[in-house]
Design a protein around this motif. Structure first.
Motif, short mmCIF file in Angstrom:
data_model
loop_
_atom_site.label_atom_id
_atom_site.label_comp_id
_atom_site.label_asym_id
_atom_site.label_seq_id
_atom_site.Cartn_x
_atom_site.Cartn_y
_atom_site.Cartn_z
N SER A 232 31.44 -13.05 12.57
CA SER A 232 32.13 -12.87 11.30
C SER A 232 31.29 -11.97 10.38
CB SER A 232 32.41 -14.22 10.64
OG SER A 232 31.26 -14.71 10.05
N HIS B 123 31.10 -10.45 6.21
CA HIS B 123 31.57 -10.42 4.82
C HIS B 123 31.22 -9.07 4.21
CE1 HIS B 123 32.83 -14.56 4.33
NE2 HIS B 123 31.80 -14.91 5.07
N TRP C 164 31.80 -6.48 0.77
CA TRP C 164 32.20 -6.49 -0.65
C TRP C 164 32.32 -5.05 -1.15
CZ3 TRP C 164 28.39 -8.24 -5.10
CH2 TRP C 164 29.07 -8.21 -6.33
N SER D 147 38.57 -2.30 5.60
CA SER D 147 39.33 -3.19 6.49
C SER D 147 39.87 -2.41 7.70
CB SER D 147 40.48 -3.82 5.70
OG SER D 147 41.41 -4.39 6.56
N ASP E 122 35.99 -12.12 12.80
CA ASP E 122 36.58 -12.55 11.55
C ASP E 122 35.97 -11.67 10.44
OD1 ASP E 122 37.80 -14.02 9.72
OD2 ASP E 122 36.57 -15.82 9.94
N ILE E 123 36.78 -10.75 9.92
CA ILE E 123 36.24 -9.81 8.91
C ILE E 123 36.89 -10.11 7.57
CG2 ILE E 123 36.03 -7.38 8.24
CD1 ILE E 123 36.24 -6.92 11.39
N ASP E 124 36.03 -10.37 6.61
CA ASP E 124 36.53 -10.74 5.29
C ASP E 124 36.08 -9.67 4.29
OD1 ASP E 124 37.48 -12.50 3.27
OD2 ASP E 124 35.40 -13.03 2.83
N LEU F 142 36.16 -8.26 0.48
CA LEU F 142 36.46 -8.65 -0.90
C LEU F 142 36.39 -7.41 -1.78
CD1 LEU F 142 36.77 -10.84 -3.13
CD2 LEU F 142 34.26 -10.87 -3.26
N GLU G 217 45.88 -8.01 5.31
CA GLU G 217 45.63 -9.45 5.37
C GLU G 217 44.18 -9.89 5.16
OE1 GLU G 217 47.21 -10.57 9.27
OE2 GLU G 217 48.95 -11.31 8.13
N ARG G 218 43.26 -9.08 5.65
CA ARG G 218 41.86 -9.54 5.57
C ARG G 218 41.16 -9.09 4.28
NH1 ARG G 218 41.61 -5.67 9.67
NH2 ARG G 218 41.67 -7.22 11.29
N VAL G 219 41.93 -8.51 3.35
CA VAL G 219 41.33 -8.09 2.08
C VAL G 219 41.80 -9.01 0.95
CG1 VAL G 219 40.99 -6.16 0.47
CG2 VAL G 219 41.40 -5.70 2.89
N ARG G 220 40.84 -9.53 0.21
CA ARG G 220 41.16 -10.35 -0.97
C ARG G 220 40.66 -9.60 -2.19
NH1 ARG G 220 37.83 -14.61 -1.42
NH2 ARG G 220 36.36 -13.65 0.02
#
Ligand SMILES: C[S@@+](CC[C@H](N)C(=O)[O-])C[C@H]1O[C@@H](n2cnc3c(N)ncnc32)[C@H](O)[C@@H]1O
Length: 276
Positions: free
Chosen positions: A105, A107, A109, A123, A136-138, A140, A190-193
């Motif tokens: 995974s 993270h 930013w 992303s 799992d790529i998150d 932000l 989907e993976r961007v917040r």
């Protein structure tokens, strides 16, 4: 149109600098006059002196400050900006991250993400990278402009956002929308917040997870040295040991901090937080 005296410019500069770090330089006076004059009219204020007092002392001053910041701060951005740096990310930084990540995974930013083109680009590049398949790529994206964040969450863009996007990238990462516009494909959206964050707010930033990569491009240039130092300190706290910091091509950490090492990769220079 109302004109700003040098004293009013100085007082407004203090207001914006304290609120978000933005330095309202002398050469931005005309732009500021043009963009803020309609606010004086809307609020029935006679000059910029009254406006700066309104921002500081009126009960609705905080609300107005958000409006003024939205009008003043440059928000220029587009997909696949600074392609050489992105090639370095894909060819050299991601393989290093994939090798030394704990678990599958990551993270990432995008600090000062404006209307979302930068975090979506990340992303797209990470989500389609062969070494990161099934990871799992998150991603932000944070900014202090609510307007920009609303556009980001909507994920629909016009042609100017695609000025650095190749036809192949357009086909791979976007769906066509109406009137020549495009929408970011669901799997990359989907993976961007997105979240509201003022980079001067160190307490708020402490709530973020530990990051593997931080992109902060074309943001520090608008700050003075002391503010840059504060923000870079915050990045060093949020980045894991061995994580990477990528700045815009005209930005560097020279004389700001010793917390990062400069890494010369074959395509570009990047910063890394050393391992202890
Ligand atoms: C020129 S844009 C850069 C966007 C993107 N990083 C890029 O390079 O394409 C600068 C962004 O930084 C944001 N910004 C400026 N000061 C900020 C602060 N104190 N906290 C959070 N965001 C800030 C602005 O709202 C703007 O959206």
């Amino acid at each position: 149109m109302a004109e700003m005296t040098p004293e009013q410019l100085r007082l407004l500069r203090d207001v914006f600098q304290n609120a978000c770090g933005f330095v309202l330089r002398d050469d931005l006076k005309f732009i500021a006059e043009r963009r803020l004059a309609p606010r004086l009219e809307a609020l029935g204020l006679r000059d910029f002196g009254t406006y700066q007092r309104y921002l500081r002392f009126d009960s609705r001053g905080k609300e107005e400050l958000d409006v003024a910041i939205d009008l003043l701060l440059p928000r220029e951005t587009y997909f696949f900006r600074e392609p050489a740096q992105l090639t370095t990310l894909v060819d050299e930084v991601i393989p290093r991250l994939a090798q030394d990540a704990i678990g599958r995974s990551l993270h990432v930013w995008s600090a000062g993400c404006s209307s979302g083109e930068e975090p979506y680009t990340l992303s797209m590049l990470m989500g389609s990278h062969p070494l990161l398949k099934d990871w799992d790529i998150d991603v932000l994206g944070t900014d202090l402009s609510q307007k920009a964040l609303a556009t980001a969450r909507h994920a629909e863009y016009g042609p100017s956002a695609l000025r650095s996007t190749t036809p192949e990238q357009k086909a791979q990462f976007f769906d066509l929308a109406e009137q020549g516009r495009v929408k970011v494909k669901r799997e990359f959206k989907e993976r961007v917040r997105f979240g509201w964050l003022n980079l001067l707010d160190a307490e708020g930033a402490r709530l973020l997870p530990s990051m593997d990569v931080i992109f902060c491009r074309n943001v520090l240039i608008y700050f003075d040295t002391e503010t840059r130092r504060r923000v870079v300190q915050l990045f060093s706290e949020r980045l894991r040991d061995g994580g990477y910091l990528l700045l815009g091509h005209s930005e560097n950490l020279f004389s700001l901090t010793t917390k990062f090492e400069l890494v010369q990769l074959s395509g570009d220079l990047v910063y890394r937080k050393p391992r202890l």
